[in-house]
Structures are given as C-alpha cells and as structure tokens.
Design a protein around this motif. Structure first.
Motif, PDB file in Angstrom:
ATOM      1  N   ALA A   1       0.163  29.164  33.616  1.00  0.00           N
ATOM      2  CA  ALA A   1       1.788  29.262  33.305  1.00  0.00           C
ATOM      3  C   ALA A   1       2.169  29.157  31.928  1.00  0.00           C
ATOM      4  N   VAL A   2       1.125  28.371  31.065  1.00  0.00           N
ATOM      5  CA  VAL A   2       1.416  28.213  29.765  1.00  0.00           C
ATOM      6  C   VAL A   2       1.135  29.753  28.966  1.00  0.00           C
ATOM      7  N   ALA A   3       0.070  30.272  29.635  1.00  0.00           N
ATOM      8  CA  ALA A   3      -0.499  31.565  28.996  1.00  0.00           C
ATOM      9  C   ALA A   3       0.633  32.679  29.243  1.00  0.00           C
ATOM     10  N   ALA A   4       1.387  32.698  30.253  1.00  0.00           N
ATOM     11  CA  ALA A   4       2.491  33.393  30.761  1.00  0.00           C
ATOM     12  C   ALA A   4       3.638  33.219  30.173  1.00  0.00           C
ATOM     13  N   TRP A   5       4.032  31.858  29.662  1.00  0.00           N
ATOM     14  CA  TRP A   5       5.374  31.646  29.335  1.00  0.00           C
ATOM     15  C   TRP A   5       5.906  32.645  28.073  1.00  0.00           C
ATOM     16  N   PRO A   6       5.198  33.149  27.100  1.00  0.00           N
ATOM     17  CA  PRO A   6       5.906  34.112  26.268  1.00  0.00           C
ATOM     18  C   PRO A   6       6.404  35.407  27.075  1.00  0.00           C
ATOM     19  N   ILE A   7       5.728  35.729  28.344  1.00  0.00           N
ATOM     20  CA  ILE A   7       6.175  37.108  29.058  1.00  0.00           C
ATOM     21  C   ILE A   7       7.768  36.690  29.476  1.00  0.00           C
ATOM     22  N   TYR A   8       7.730  35.466  29.969  1.00  0.00           N
ATOM     23  CA  TYR A   8       9.310  35.211  30.388  1.00  0.00           C
ATOM     24  C   TYR A   8      10.047  34.242  29.603  1.00  0.00           C
ATOM     25  N   ALA A   9       9.629  33.295  29.167  1.00  0.00           N
ATOM     26  CA  ALA A   9      10.307  32.322  28.228  1.00  0.00           C
ATOM     27  C   ALA A   9      11.716  31.924  29.067  1.00  0.00           C
ATOM     28  N   ASP A  10      11.610  31.603  30.300  1.00  0.00           N
ATOM     29  CA  ASP A  10      12.687  31.205  31.198  1.00  0.00           C
ATOM     30  C   ASP A  10      12.068  30.163  32.183  1.00  0.00           C
ATOM     31  N   THR A  11      12.819  29.054  32.456  1.00  0.00           N
ATOM     32  CA  THR A  11      12.377  28.174  33.275  1.00  0.00           C
ATOM     33  C   THR A  11      12.407  28.147  34.601  1.00  0.00           C
ATOM     34  N   ARG A  12      12.834  29.699  35.057  1.00  0.00           N
ATOM     35  CA  ARG A  12      12.842  30.069  36.415  1.00  0.00           C
ATOM     36  C   ARG A  12      11.262  30.463  36.553  1.00  0.00           C
ATOM     37  N   MET A  13      10.567  30.922  35.620  1.00  0.00           N
ATOM     38  CA  MET A  13       9.346  31.288  35.690  1.00  0.00           C
ATOM     39  C   MET A  13       8.369  30.114  35.890  1.00  0.00           C
ATOM     40  N   LEU A  14       8.731  28.830  35.576  1.00  0.00           N
ATOM     41  CA  LEU A  14       7.907  27.794  35.893  1.00  0.00           C
ATOM     42  C   LEU A  14       8.222  27.258  37.190  1.00  0.00           C
ATOM     43  N   VAL A  15       9.514  27.462  37.478  1.00  0.00           N
ATOM     44  CA  VAL A  15       9.903  27.115  39.059  1.00  0.00           C
ATOM     45  C   VAL A  15       8.981  27.938  40.092  1.00  0.00           C
ATOM     46  N   VAL A  16       9.025  29.319  39.627  1.00  0.00           N
ATOM     47  CA  VAL A  16       8.430  30.061  40.522  1.00  0.00           C
ATOM     48  C   VAL A  16       6.915  29.844  40.494  1.00  0.00           C
TER      49      VAL A  16
ATOM     50  N   VAL B   1       4.566  35.334  54.550  1.00  0.00           N
ATOM     51  CA  VAL B   1       5.636  34.728  54.501  1.00  0.00           C
ATOM     52  C   VAL B   1       6.240  33.871  53.606  1.00  0.00           C
ATOM     53  N   ALA B   2       5.419  32.864  52.922  1.00  0.00           N
ATOM     54  CA  ALA B   2       5.702  32.224  51.859  1.00  0.00           C
ATOM     55  C   ALA B   2       6.182  32.942  50.690  1.00  0.00           C
ATOM     56  N   PHE B   3       5.739  34.147  50.473  1.00  0.00           N
ATOM     57  CA  PHE B   3       6.034  34.992  49.529  1.00  0.00           C
ATOM     58  C   PHE B   3       7.385  35.665  49.589  1.00  0.00           C
ATOM     59  N   ALA B   4       7.719  35.901  50.635  1.00  0.00           N
ATOM     60  CA  ALA B   4       8.986  36.533  51.038  1.00  0.00           C
ATOM     61  C   ALA B   4      10.083  35.384  50.790  1.00  0.00           C
ATOM     62  N   VAL B   5       9.747  34.228  51.218  1.00  0.00           N
ATOM     63  CA  VAL B   5      10.763  33.113  51.168  1.00  0.00           C
ATOM     64  C   VAL B   5      11.238  32.770  49.560  1.00  0.00           C
ATOM     65  N   ILE B   6       9.895  32.430  49.056  1.00  0.00           N
ATOM     66  CA  ILE B   6      10.272  32.015  47.663  1.00  0.00           C
ATOM     67  C   ILE B   6      10.772  33.223  46.922  1.00  0.00           C
ATOM     68  N   GLY B   7      10.204  34.581  47.173  1.00  0.00           N
ATOM     69  CA  GLY B   7      11.055  35.358  46.350  1.00  0.00           C
ATOM     70  C   GLY B   7      12.280  35.712  46.570  1.00  0.00           C
ATOM     71  N   VAL B   8      12.779  35.392  47.813  1.00  0.00           N
ATOM     72  CA  VAL B   8      14.308  35.620  48.015  1.00  0.00           C
ATOM     73  C   VAL B   8      14.941  34.317  47.463  1.00  0.00           C
ATOM     74  N   ILE B   9      14.407  33.089  47.591  1.00  0.00           N
ATOM     75  CA  ILE B   9      15.060  32.048  46.867  1.00  0.00           C
ATOM     76  C   ILE B   9      15.399  32.024  45.598  1.00  0.00           C
ATOM     77  N   VAL B  10      14.412  32.258  44.802  1.00  0.00           N
ATOM     78  CA  VAL B  10      14.087  31.802  43.404  1.00  0.00           C
ATOM     79  C   VAL B  10      13.881  33.243  42.592  1.00  0.00           C
ATOM     80  N   ALA B  11      12.901  34.232  43.019  1.00  0.00           N
ATOM     81  CA  ALA B  11      12.598  35.284  42.063  1.00  0.00           C
ATOM     82  C   ALA B  11      13.704  36.273  42.105  1.00  0.00           C
ATOM     83  N   VAL B  12      14.250  36.685  43.476  1.00  0.00           N
ATOM     84  CA  VAL B  12      15.127  37.714  43.313  1.00  0.00           C
ATOM     85  C   VAL B  12      16.301  36.874  44.218  1.00  0.00           C
ATOM     86  N   PRO B  13      16.957  36.229  43.760  1.00  0.00           N
ATOM     87  CA  PRO B  13      18.231  35.604  44.587  1.00  0.00           C
ATOM     88  C   PRO B  13      19.044  36.537  45.061  1.00  0.00           C
TER      89      PRO B  13
END
Length: 841
Positions: A38-53, A84-96
């Motif tokens: 997650a620390v390595a990927a932070w510069p790609i997103y620089a958004d707290t939603r990435m940490l939530v995901v 199933v978890a991928f679809a649920v988390i994706g709809v709730i957080v990644a692409v609401p």
C-alpha cells in the motif's frame, strides 16, 4: 501405558501449537507485506480511497481464507467467494454507483477495470486518485493477492514458500505502475537518503520475506526432527544452543549488511540513470495525444503578462544562430484543428541515439534555456544531429526526448520546466525561393471551401510556386493582425508592441474550416464591392492565416503543414509588417509565430510566412443604394429580424441533418454491436467452462466407443470413477476396484467393479450386451450422483477437474499400523501404482 499416552498427547499438542504458530506468523507476514504494498502504491493514487480499498480487500481475503480453511472449501468455492467480495467492494468503494439504478453500470465498470484498468494506469497522469474505475486494479492486487498469499502461507508443504513471491509481486505493483521519477531525497543531518519511499519499500519487503522464509524453514526442520525423534524414541532438546544463536546472529548480520550496502551503493550507481517503469514503455504517443495542440493554444501567448515574459532564450555556442526555431510541426488537419499526425506520434517520434547523420547545410550548435515555456513541445531547429541535456536530470530528460526527423520536431514527454537547458547541434540549409517551386500534384487533405477557390480564381495568379508566392503575399496584405476578440480599455501588451498607431479590430480564434471559410467570404465580398478602395477585410492572426496559406497551397497541389515557432533573424527587405523577431535570442510570448511549410517536387520543405499586416486597417464601407420610387409598406408588428448563422461558431458549414433511415440504421447497428460485443464477452468468460465440458464429453464418447466389449466395460468403470471423484467421493488411490466400490457404498458400483475385473483378468470374453448393460449402469449412477447434490454443487461437479488430475501424481501406499514391521509409524512409502497386479486399479 499412561506414559506412552501422555507422550502421544504431548506430541499432538506440540503439533497443534506449531501449526497455530505457523498460521499466525504467516498471517502477520502477509498483512505486513500488504501494508508495504500500500505504501508503494500510494504515489499512483495519492487518495485515501485507495487505502480503504486496500484495507477492505485484505480484510475480505483474510475472512474468506479463515472460512475456507475451517469449512474445507474446495478451491473453486474459495475463488468464487473472492469474486463475490471483489464485486461487492468494487461497487461500494472502487466505483460507487449513482443511486440504486446505477448498480449495473457500476458492476460493468468494475469488470472493465479488472481488464483495461492496467493499461489506463500507465496512460493517465499521476496521481490518478479515484478517477473512473482505476481503483479496480488496486482492489485486484490487495484482494486476490492477499487471498493467494494467505492460502499459500498457511500450507506447511514446500509450495507454501511461494507466498513470498506473491507478496513481492504485490509490492512491485506500486513500483512498476508508479512515477518515472523517484521520491524526493530526505536529509538527516549530513546524511542524504535518495528515493526514501522506494528504498524503504524494497528494504521492508526484503527483510520481511527473508525473515519469514527463514523462520518457516526452521519450523519445517523442527517438524522433521520431531518426527525422527518420535520414531527413534530419542528426546528432542527444546533449548537453543550457542550454535543456534550464532547462526541467527550471522543471518541477521548478513541481511543488515545487504540492506545497508544496497541503500548506499544503488543510488550512487543509478545516479543520472532513467528510472524505467511500465509508464516509460508507453512511448510519446500518449503524451502527444493528451497535449493540447499548440496551434489551438496559440493566442494564450498574447495574454497580458505572457506576451512580454521570456519563454526561452537561444544563444550560439558554435556557428551562427539559425533563422528560425521550431516548437511544433503539425501535419494533420481534420477540418477542425491542426495536430501531429497519429502515425507520426506512434512511429515518427523515436528515441535519439548518440548522434544522427543530420542533413545538408551548415552545422551549428546553440544552447536553449527554458524560462516560461511549458508543455512537451521542445524548441529545436534544422535537421537534428545531437542534443545534450544539462543538469542533474540530464539522463532522465534524454530518456524522455523523442524526435521526428521528417517533421524536424522534438517532444519531451517529461515536460519542460523553468531552468531546463540543453544544447542542440543541427544543420540548416538555405531554403529555396517559393516562386521557383514545382508542385508535386498532391490532393488536398480536406475539402477546400468554395470561398477559397473563388478568391483564388479572382486573383488570376496562375499556378505553381509563383502563384503560391503571389497568393500568400496578397493574403497577408489583405488581412489585419488581431490576437483577440476584445481587449481592455487601456489596450493589451501585444498592441503596445505593435506601436501607437495600431487600431484594434476584433477577431475570433480557431482555425476550423468554418472559420477559414468566413474569412475568405469576407475577402471575396470586400473585393466585389470595393472597386478601387481598400481590400483589407479579414482580421485574424497567424493561427488563421497559416492554415489559409496551407489550404491555398494544397489547392495548388503542394503538400503543406504548419509550424509553430519563432524567428531569430530578420530577412533583408523586411518591412514594418514582417513577422516579429526574438530580440538578442530572448523569445517572448508575442514573438511566437506560425508559418506554413510546403513541399516541392524534390521533397524539400520550404517555409512560407503568413503573418498578416497591421498598418492598414480594414474599412467599413457601406454601399449606398437609392430608395425605390414605390416603396412597399412593411407592418412593424409582423416584421421579425432573423440573425444569420455565424460560421465562426460552427465546426463545419456543410453539416446536413441525417435522415430517419440513417438514424434507424445507426440504432440497429448500435444494438447489433452491443449484442455482438456482449456475446463475445460471454463466450470469452465461459470458454474455459465450455472447454471442460467438451473434454469430458470427448473422453466419455471415446470410452463408450472402444472397439472391444471388454475395453468398453473397463472404460465404463473409469467413467464411473471419474464421475464419483468429481462429485466428491473417495478417489481410487491404492484401493482395488472392489475396495473402492465398498468405500462408495453402492451396489451398482460393486457390480461395475466385478464386471471390470472379469474384463481384465478373466479368460471369458464379454459380449456387446455386457458392455451396453455396464454403460447403462454408469449412466444411472451419474444421474444418481447428480440428483443427490444441490444445484450449485452439481455445477461444481460438472466443471470439476479432479477427475483429470487423479492420475497425474505418484500414488501413496496406505499407512500401516504401528505393529507392521515393514513400515515405521508415521512414515509413508511412496511408489507408482502397478497396473499389472490384480489388486490395484
């Protein structure tokens, strides 16, 4: 007896404790590596939603792994739970979604993000934040990566060590999809730590992985020693010896030494080198397609504060200064805007080797220092031979520089910044006189407006280069320089640079065919009504007039393109209406001009200036007409004033409404296209399952169609065993056919086993009726097994691969009792299954 029982209980307790410790430490290792990723990927997103995901993905993976281990789910159920978890988390957080109705669209975006999001990550400017569905790749990494790593880490077999490879790949996601430059150095007193984020992520991943692998290896060694002690009765010491402590200290020292050496040596070795990531391999076409074409942005150079501010400075290092500096060469015109041709962006712009051959002419070297110029368009001149960047980022800039030799233009995909400086060595040849050029006879790239053709015919200029020179000069004389639609009451900076006698006239921006058509219509109308008066009738600037000259040249048969740049030296005979020249090599905003280049029959490109004059203003001539003798009265209450359409606000003057048939055909084609794409998508998703069902059908048909009845009977038994294995029953292992049938507790299975044994070992030949009866039993058993399961397990059995894998590995001889003298307790004797002995299948 009690002592032996206590020993067994103690051994069992020790095994459970060791197993629990392995699971706990493996879980801690995987979660720690997820944090590093997650620390390595932070510069790609620089958004707290990435940490939530990332957090939700890792937590879901842990929950699925716990349940799968406790309930002993098969692999496909675990994978399905992950989806199933991928679809649920994706709809709730990644692409609401936007409300309840947008859930399906959100699910679609989540699915597309899992496929196309990886490419988008290397083409969208960083940080991407929560843009569109670009959080989906991070969800894939942290959900499925953590799930796979946990499932592997919890296994005590040798394959469990592959969890380290999975977690390191998770960390590599942030490093490979990240920026082309490292994080800023951190100074701790006299010590400067370069690339601290990358260094910390790499060191943490290395140390954690080595520590976990070392502990896992020690645990496996301890387990092996424990088994040996159980067999031999030798007491296993639990105390750590001095050798163990020395070995651990030596390993720790080696790891620390490796990390420190890498942290010190790597920055020194990599200093000045380009950091290559996946984004680096995308080439310049992405940067060029995203950049605003400099011709569309031309008038921004004349805004107050920019017109007089230096953009770049050119100084001679060796030889004379060139006549012109070119910033961008635009050769593709679609009737709306001039851009870099798509094929040039993909193939013409290439990385420059150490030195290019250059062209004919005199060679010179100049130093270009960037001040206020921004973007990717890099000032160059002539036919490039070599470019040398200066400063600490010289190597990175060289890696981001691409050059198109045909267009004689370069781009710096990393972007220009204040303070950048580089030296350009190039050759320049004396251009030919425009009047002497011969047209190759090329066709125009767009439909030239009729107003352009009408104006050209009215000039009676002839053909060839002489006509082009005449028409370009007349066009400049009959235009009027204006860089704005309106100016402040006190005037603008660019007006003051033209002199106090300049009178402002408004002009619209843009260089579409509609804008050029309006300009030529004005010229034709003024020429028709002026008589001997002034012919000035087209206010505008280089943006419109360079495109106008290009269209005139194309109508005459010359290939043409436009160039944005600046002049460094004035030509002899330049009058007051000549294009501006950079003073002492310092080019400001109002020094930027646009000229047209035409190609003659020899293939060389020749510049044609297009800047309109600014000394003679346009006259608003109103032709007086005599009122009619018998005027027709007009009732004012019924009269309506209708404004004519403004061609400057239209992208095309030839647009026609589509008919209803075209609209219906377009709608039908759109529906068919959606259906086709959906069908192909479903086929691509379902192709593995279709392949499994087809393979099982081919296998069954081959067994049923064997030539001899005995072979068909044996094939029927094998088909029953495969069906039983796919439905979760006991696999053959080392069981005989009769033993396996007894284990399945099926009368039909016992009958099949007896028939198969007779087919293999009996001298009596079986008949075709025996084979058909056997296969009827097989069909009944398959239906019975399927009917005994719920629907979702029937689907799983139909798609199961266990029957294909049951004969791949060596079989294990059954564990014998403690009293058996041939096999020690707890030791397994392995050997291949025998096909000759009648006791085995």
């Amino acid at each position: 007896m009690s002592t032996a029982t206590g020993s067994v209980r103690r051994q069992s307790k020790d095994a459970v404790t060791l197993r629990s410790r392995e699971v706990a430490i493996g879980t801690g290792y995987v979660l720690a590596m997820a944090v590093v990723a997650a620390v390595a990927a932070w510069p790609i997103y620089a958004d707290t939603r990435m940490l939530v995901v990332a957090g939700l993905g890792a937590a879901a993976a842990l929950m699925i792994c716990v349940v799968a281990t406790a309930v002993r789910w098969p692999g496909w159920v675990t994978a399905l739970s992950g989806l199933v978890a991928f679809a649920v988390i994706g709809v709730i957080v990644a692409v609401p979604p936007n409300g309840i109705g947008g859930i399906l669209a959100s699910l679609r975006d989540v699915g597309l993000g899992a496929v196309t999001g990886w490419k988008d990550l290397v083409t969208v400017e960083l940080p991407v934040g929560a843009y569109r569905n670009l959080l989906v790749p991070a969800l894939v990494v942290f959900l499925f990566g953590t799930l796979a790593a946990l499932r592997l880490a919890w296994r005590h077999e040798r394959a469990g060590s592959w969890a380290a490879a999975v977690t390191i790949a998770m960390t590599a996601f942030g490093l490979l999809f990240g920026r082309t430059v490292t994080s800023a150095a951190v100074a701790l007193g006299p010590i400067v730590i370069p690339a601290p984020r990358e260094l910390a992520c790499g060191a943490a991943a290395l140390v954690l992985s080595l520590a976990w692998l070392g502990w896992r290896n020690a645990a496996q060694r301890h387990r092996a020693l424990q088994r040996a002690a159980d067999l031999s009765g030798v007491q296993l010491s639990r105390r750590r010896t001095g050798s163990d402590r020395r070995r651990g200290a030596l390993a720790a020292a080696m790891v620390v030494t490796a990390v420190v050496a890498a942290a010190v040596v790597t920055p020194a070795v990599a200093a000045g080198r380009t950091r290559d990531v996946l984004r680096s391999a995308t080439g310049p076409e992405q940067a060029i397609s995203r950049a605003v074409t400099p011709l569309s942005d031309y008038r921004s150079n004349f805004a107050d504060g920019v017109a007089t501010a230096p953009l770049f400075t050119v100084a001679a290092v060796e030889g004379a200064l060139p006549d012109r500096i070119r910033i961008a060469t635009l050769s593709d015109y679609d009737g709306t805007a001039y851009r870099v041709a798509p094929e040039a962006a993909g193939a013409g712009f290439v990385r420059v080797p150490a030195r290019l051959p250059g062209g004919s002419g005199s060679s010179s070297t100049v130093r270009i220092a960037i001040d206020g110029l921004r973007g990717i368009w890099m000032p160059t001149f002539g036919s490039l031979q070599q470019v040398r960047f200066g400063g600490a980022d010289a190597a990175s800039a060289a890696g981001a520089f691409y050059y198109d030799a045909d267009a004689q233009a370069g781009v710096l995909t990393a972007g220009l910044r204040a303070g950048d400086a580089y030296e350009v060595t190039a050759t320049t040849a004396t251009p030919a006189d425009v009047a002497t050029l011969r047209a190759p006879g090329a066709s125009p790239s767009v439909v030239v407006p009729d107003s352009v053709k009408t104006w050209m015919n009215k000039q009676d200029a002839g053909a060839g280069g002489a006509a082009l020179a005449t028409l370009a000069q007349r066009l400049r004389e009959r235009g009027y320089l204006s860089h704005a639609l309106s100016v402040p009451s006190g005037g603008a900076d660019w007006m003051r640079a033209l002199g106090g006698s300049y009178t402002f006239q408004p002009s619209a921006s843009g260089h579409s065919l509609a804008r050029i058509d309006a300009m030529f219509r004005s010229l034709v109308a003024r020429q028709a009504e002026s008589g001997s008066g002034s012919l000035v009738a087209a206010p505008g600037d280089d943006e419109q007039f360079a495109v106008a000259v290009a269209l005139v040249a194309q109508q005459l048969g010359f290939p043409s393109r436009v160039v944005v740049g600046a002049r460094l030296r004035a030509d002899e005979g330049d009058g007051p209406n000549a294009a501006p020249v950079c003073r002492d090599g310092a080019c400001t905003g109002d020094d930027i001009i646009v000229w047209t280049e035409v190609q003659d029959a020899s293939g060389s490109w020749v510049p044609v200036d297009a800047t309109p004059q600014h000394t003679e203003g346009a006259e608003n001539v109103v032709t007086k007409q005599r009122d009619p003798e018998n005027p027709t009265p007009v009732r004012a209450q019924n009269a309506q004033e209708v404004d004519p359409p403004d061609p400057t606000r239209q992208d095309s003057g030839d647009a026609a409404p589509r008919g209803s048939d075209d609209e219906q055909a377009s709608q039908i084609w759109g529906i068919l296209r959606i259906v086709g794409i959906s069908g192909l998508g479903l086929l691509a998703v379902g192709s593995p399952f279709i392949a499994i069902l087809a393979a099982k059908g081919v296998r069954r048909r081959g067994r049923r169609g064997d030539a001899t009845p005995g072979a068909r009977v044996v094939g029927g038994w094998e088909e029953y065993v495969d069906a039983a294995v796919d439905h979760g029953l006991v696999a053959p292992g080392v069981h005989t056919r009769v033993e396996l049938a007894a284990a399945h507790d099926s009368v039909a299975a016992r009958q099949l086993a007896g028939q198969a044994d007779r087919a293999v070992f009996s001298d009596r030949a079986l008949t075709a009726d025996d084979a058909d009866q056997c296969w009827n039993i097989v069909d009944d058993e398959r239906r019975r097994l399927s009917a005994s399961l719920p629907l979702w397990r029937r689907v799983g059995a139909a798609l199961s691969l266990r029957s294909f894998a049951r004969g791949l590995g060596p079989r294990t001889v059954r564990r014998r009792t403690r009293g058996d003298a041939r096999t020690a307790p707890g030791i397994e004797r392995r050997g291949p299954a025998s096909h000759a002995a009648p006791a085995e299948t």
